[in-house]
Design a protein around this motif. Sequence first.
Motif, PDB file in Angstrom:
ATOM      1  N   SER A   1     -17.394   7.405  41.382  1.00  0.00           N
ATOM      2  CA  SER A   1     -17.104   8.988  41.108  1.00  0.00           C
ATOM      3  C   SER A   1     -17.886   9.776  42.066  1.00  0.00           C
ATOM      4  O   SER A   1     -17.425  10.790  42.737  1.00  0.00           O
ATOM      5  CB  SER A   1     -17.404   9.528  39.614  1.00  0.00           C
ATOM      6  OG  SER A   1     -18.680   9.359  39.390  1.00  0.00           O
ATOM      7  N   ILE A   2     -19.295   9.508  42.358  1.00  0.00           N
ATOM      8  CA  ILE A   2     -20.007  10.054  43.530  1.00  0.00           C
ATOM      9  C   ILE A   2     -19.312   9.855  44.923  1.00  0.00           C
ATOM     10  O   ILE A   2     -19.139  10.643  45.693  1.00  0.00           O
ATOM     11  CB  ILE A   2     -21.405   9.753  43.475  1.00  0.00           C
ATOM     12  CG1 ILE A   2     -22.029  10.117  42.024  1.00  0.00           C
ATOM     13  CG2 ILE A   2     -22.046  10.188  44.583  1.00  0.00           C
ATOM     14  CD1 ILE A   2     -23.481   9.383  41.865  1.00  0.00           C
ATOM     15  N   THR A   3     -18.814   8.788  45.117  1.00  0.00           N
ATOM     16  CA  THR A   3     -18.402   8.317  46.391  1.00  0.00           C
ATOM     17  C   THR A   3     -17.002   9.275  46.491  1.00  0.00           C
ATOM     18  O   THR A   3     -16.572   9.667  47.711  1.00  0.00           O
ATOM     19  CB  THR A   3     -18.102   6.833  46.677  1.00  0.00           C
ATOM     20  OG1 THR A   3     -19.189   6.149  46.412  1.00  0.00           O
ATOM     21  CG2 THR A   3     -17.357   6.292  47.878  1.00  0.00           C
ATOM     22  N   ALA A   4     -16.162   9.346  45.378  1.00  0.00           N
ATOM     23  CA  ALA A   4     -14.987  10.154  45.631  1.00  0.00           C
ATOM     24  C   ALA A   4     -14.975  11.324  46.004  1.00  0.00           C
ATOM     25  O   ALA A   4     -14.319  11.870  46.634  1.00  0.00           O
ATOM     26  CB  ALA A   4     -14.238   9.838  44.446  1.00  0.00           C
ATOM     27  N   ASP A   5     -16.304  11.967  45.478  1.00  0.00           N
ATOM     28  CA  ASP A   5     -16.399  13.351  45.855  1.00  0.00           C
ATOM     29  C   ASP A   5     -16.948  13.742  47.230  1.00  0.00           C
ATOM     30  O   ASP A   5     -16.567  14.852  47.666  1.00  0.00           O
ATOM     31  CB  ASP A   5     -17.489  13.930  44.929  1.00  0.00           C
ATOM     32  CG  ASP A   5     -16.981  13.950  43.386  1.00  0.00           C
ATOM     33  OD1 ASP A   5     -15.721  14.345  43.390  1.00  0.00           O
ATOM     34  OD2 ASP A   5     -17.687  14.619  42.557  1.00  0.00           O
ATOM     35  N   ALA A   6     -17.553  12.686  47.901  1.00  0.00           N
ATOM     36  CA  ALA A   6     -18.131  12.935  49.084  1.00  0.00           C
ATOM     37  C   ALA A   6     -17.084  12.421  50.150  1.00  0.00           C
ATOM     38  O   ALA A   6     -16.516  11.438  50.146  1.00  0.00           O
ATOM     39  CB  ALA A   6     -19.246  12.012  49.231  1.00  0.00           C
ATOM     40  N   ALA A   7     -16.914  13.067  51.340  1.00  0.00           N
ATOM     41  CA  ALA A   7     -16.092  12.841  52.282  1.00  0.00           C
ATOM     42  C   ALA A   7     -16.809  12.282  53.238  1.00  0.00           C
ATOM     43  O   ALA A   7     -18.045  12.505  53.618  1.00  0.00           O
ATOM     44  CB  ALA A   7     -15.486  14.169  52.854  1.00  0.00           C
ATOM     45  N   GLU A   8     -16.173  11.478  54.223  1.00  0.00           N
ATOM     46  CA  GLU A   8     -16.903  10.623  55.257  1.00  0.00           C
ATOM     47  C   GLU A   8     -16.800  11.996  56.521  1.00  0.00           C
ATOM     48  O   GLU A   8     -15.930  12.508  56.836  1.00  0.00           O
ATOM     49  CB  GLU A   8     -16.323   9.468  55.988  1.00  0.00           C
ATOM     50  CG  GLU A   8     -16.815   8.862  57.199  1.00  0.00           C
ATOM     51  CD  GLU A   8     -16.139   7.655  57.645  1.00  0.00           C
ATOM     52  OE1 GLU A   8     -16.163   7.526  58.714  1.00  0.00           O
ATOM     53  OE2 GLU A   8     -15.444   6.845  56.641  1.00  0.00           O
ATOM     54  N   LEU A   9     -17.946  11.844  56.825  1.00  0.00           N
ATOM     55  CA  LEU A   9     -18.217  13.248  58.107  1.00  0.00           C
ATOM     56  C   LEU A   9     -17.469  12.806  59.318  1.00  0.00           C
ATOM     57  O   LEU A   9     -18.017  11.563  60.108  1.00  0.00           O
ATOM     58  CB  LEU A   9     -19.851  13.394  58.044  1.00  0.00           C
ATOM     59  CG  LEU A   9     -20.086  14.618  59.165  1.00  0.00           C
ATOM     60  CD1 LEU A   9     -19.618  15.958  58.558  1.00  0.00           C
ATOM     61  CD2 LEU A   9     -21.728  14.782  59.085  1.00  0.00           C
ATOM     62  N   SER A  10     -16.806  13.522  59.872  1.00  0.00           N
ATOM     63  CA  SER A  10     -16.172  13.157  61.146  1.00  0.00           C
ATOM     64  C   SER A  10     -15.668  14.544  61.750  1.00  0.00           C
ATOM     65  O   SER A  10     -15.460  15.408  61.203  1.00  0.00           O
ATOM     66  CB  SER A  10     -14.993  12.035  61.118  1.00  0.00           C
ATOM     67  OG  SER A  10     -13.880  12.525  60.456  1.00  0.00           O
ATOM     68  N   ASN A  11     -15.491  14.369  63.145  1.00  0.00           N
ATOM     69  CA  ASN A  11     -14.789  15.570  63.552  1.00  0.00           C
ATOM     70  C   ASN A  11     -13.562  16.051  63.016  1.00  0.00           C
ATOM     71  O   ASN A  11     -13.312  17.148  62.784  1.00  0.00           O
ATOM     72  CB  ASN A  11     -14.387  15.100  65.052  1.00  0.00           C
ATOM     73  CG  ASN A  11     -15.652  15.432  65.955  1.00  0.00           C
ATOM     74  OD1 ASN A  11     -16.857  15.105  65.838  1.00  0.00           O
ATOM     75  ND2 ASN A  11     -15.445  15.723  67.052  1.00  0.00           N
ATOM     76  N   LYS A  12     -12.783  14.924  62.541  1.00  0.00           N
ATOM     77  CA  LYS A  12     -11.492  15.329  61.646  1.00  0.00           C
ATOM     78  C   LYS A  12     -11.701  15.886  60.334  1.00  0.00           C
ATOM     79  O   LYS A  12     -11.170  16.757  59.942  1.00  0.00           O
ATOM     80  CB  LYS A  12     -10.794  14.127  61.470  1.00  0.00           C
ATOM     81  CG  LYS A  12      -9.151  14.215  61.145  1.00  0.00           C
ATOM     82  CD  LYS A  12      -8.513  12.899  60.883  1.00  0.00           C
ATOM     83  CE  LYS A  12      -7.109  13.351  60.197  1.00  0.00           C
ATOM     84  NZ  LYS A  12      -6.426  12.044  59.990  1.00  0.00           N
ATOM     85  N   SER A  13     -12.625  15.292  59.734  1.00  0.00           N
ATOM     86  CA  SER A  13     -12.940  15.876  58.348  1.00  0.00           C
ATOM     87  C   SER A  13     -13.757  16.999  58.240  1.00  0.00           C
ATOM     88  O   SER A  13     -13.752  18.034  57.442  1.00  0.00           O
ATOM     89  CB  SER A  13     -13.639  14.842  57.466  1.00  0.00           C
ATOM     90  OG  SER A  13     -14.970  14.609  57.904  1.00  0.00           O
ATOM     91  N   LEU A  14     -14.306  17.500  59.297  1.00  0.00           N
ATOM     92  CA  LEU A  14     -15.024  18.829  59.572  1.00  0.00           C
ATOM     93  C   LEU A  14     -14.364  19.761  60.153  1.00  0.00           C
ATOM     94  O   LEU A  14     -14.366  20.922  59.750  1.00  0.00           O
ATOM     95  CB  LEU A  14     -16.424  18.631  60.438  1.00  0.00           C
ATOM     96  CG  LEU A  14     -17.365  19.557  60.427  1.00  0.00           C
ATOM     97  CD1 LEU A  14     -17.886  20.057  59.410  1.00  0.00           C
ATOM     98  CD2 LEU A  14     -18.241  19.359  61.481  1.00  0.00           C
ATOM     99  N   SER A  15     -12.990  19.684  60.914  1.00  0.00           N
ATOM    100  CA  SER A  15     -12.363  20.380  61.406  1.00  0.00           C
ATOM    101  C   SER A  15     -11.723  21.473  60.408  1.00  0.00           C
ATOM    102  O   SER A  15     -11.445  21.064  59.292  1.00  0.00           O
ATOM    103  CB  SER A  15     -10.961  19.727  62.168  1.00  0.00           C
ATOM    104  OG  SER A  15     -11.252  18.957  63.066  1.00  0.00           O
ATOM    105  N   GLY A  16     -11.602  22.807  60.858  1.00  0.00           N
ATOM    106  CA  GLY A  16     -10.953  23.877  60.308  1.00  0.00           C
ATOM    107  C   GLY A  16     -11.978  24.852  60.076  1.00  0.00           C
ATOM    108  O   GLY A  16     -13.220  25.001  60.493  1.00  0.00           O
TER     109      GLY A  16
END
Length: 115
Positions: free
Chosen positions: A14-29
């Motif tokens: 559940s902790i892993t599901a809440d955390a996103a992998e940090l990347s240019n794509k996931s940070l975009s916006g």
Amino acid sequence: MKIGLPLLLLILASITADAAELSNKSLSGTWKFTHMILDGERTVLVNRDMKFLPSGEIVNYDRKGEENGRANYVIDGDFIRYSDKRGAQPWKVIKFDSDTLIVDHKGAEMFFTKP
């Protein structure tokens, strides 16, 4: 102990599901830089948007929503290396998920949310 291990695995999942992998794509916006906490106690309101582009560029906006500068960023492990005309700033990522970003820069905790 047979019950303990499955429970532990469920908690970790559940902790892993809440955390996103940090990347240019996931940070975009667009992110709202809401506030900073300095020295662990003093809160400074910022309330400005920053748009992270997948190319590694950042568009900074003033409080009126007008562009007031650009910067660059590089993701390096658990750091976002922010760089603008004033120089480089290593931002240590404390928390990152789909709608929250918290970083530490030289003891200043910086809080961002998705608007």
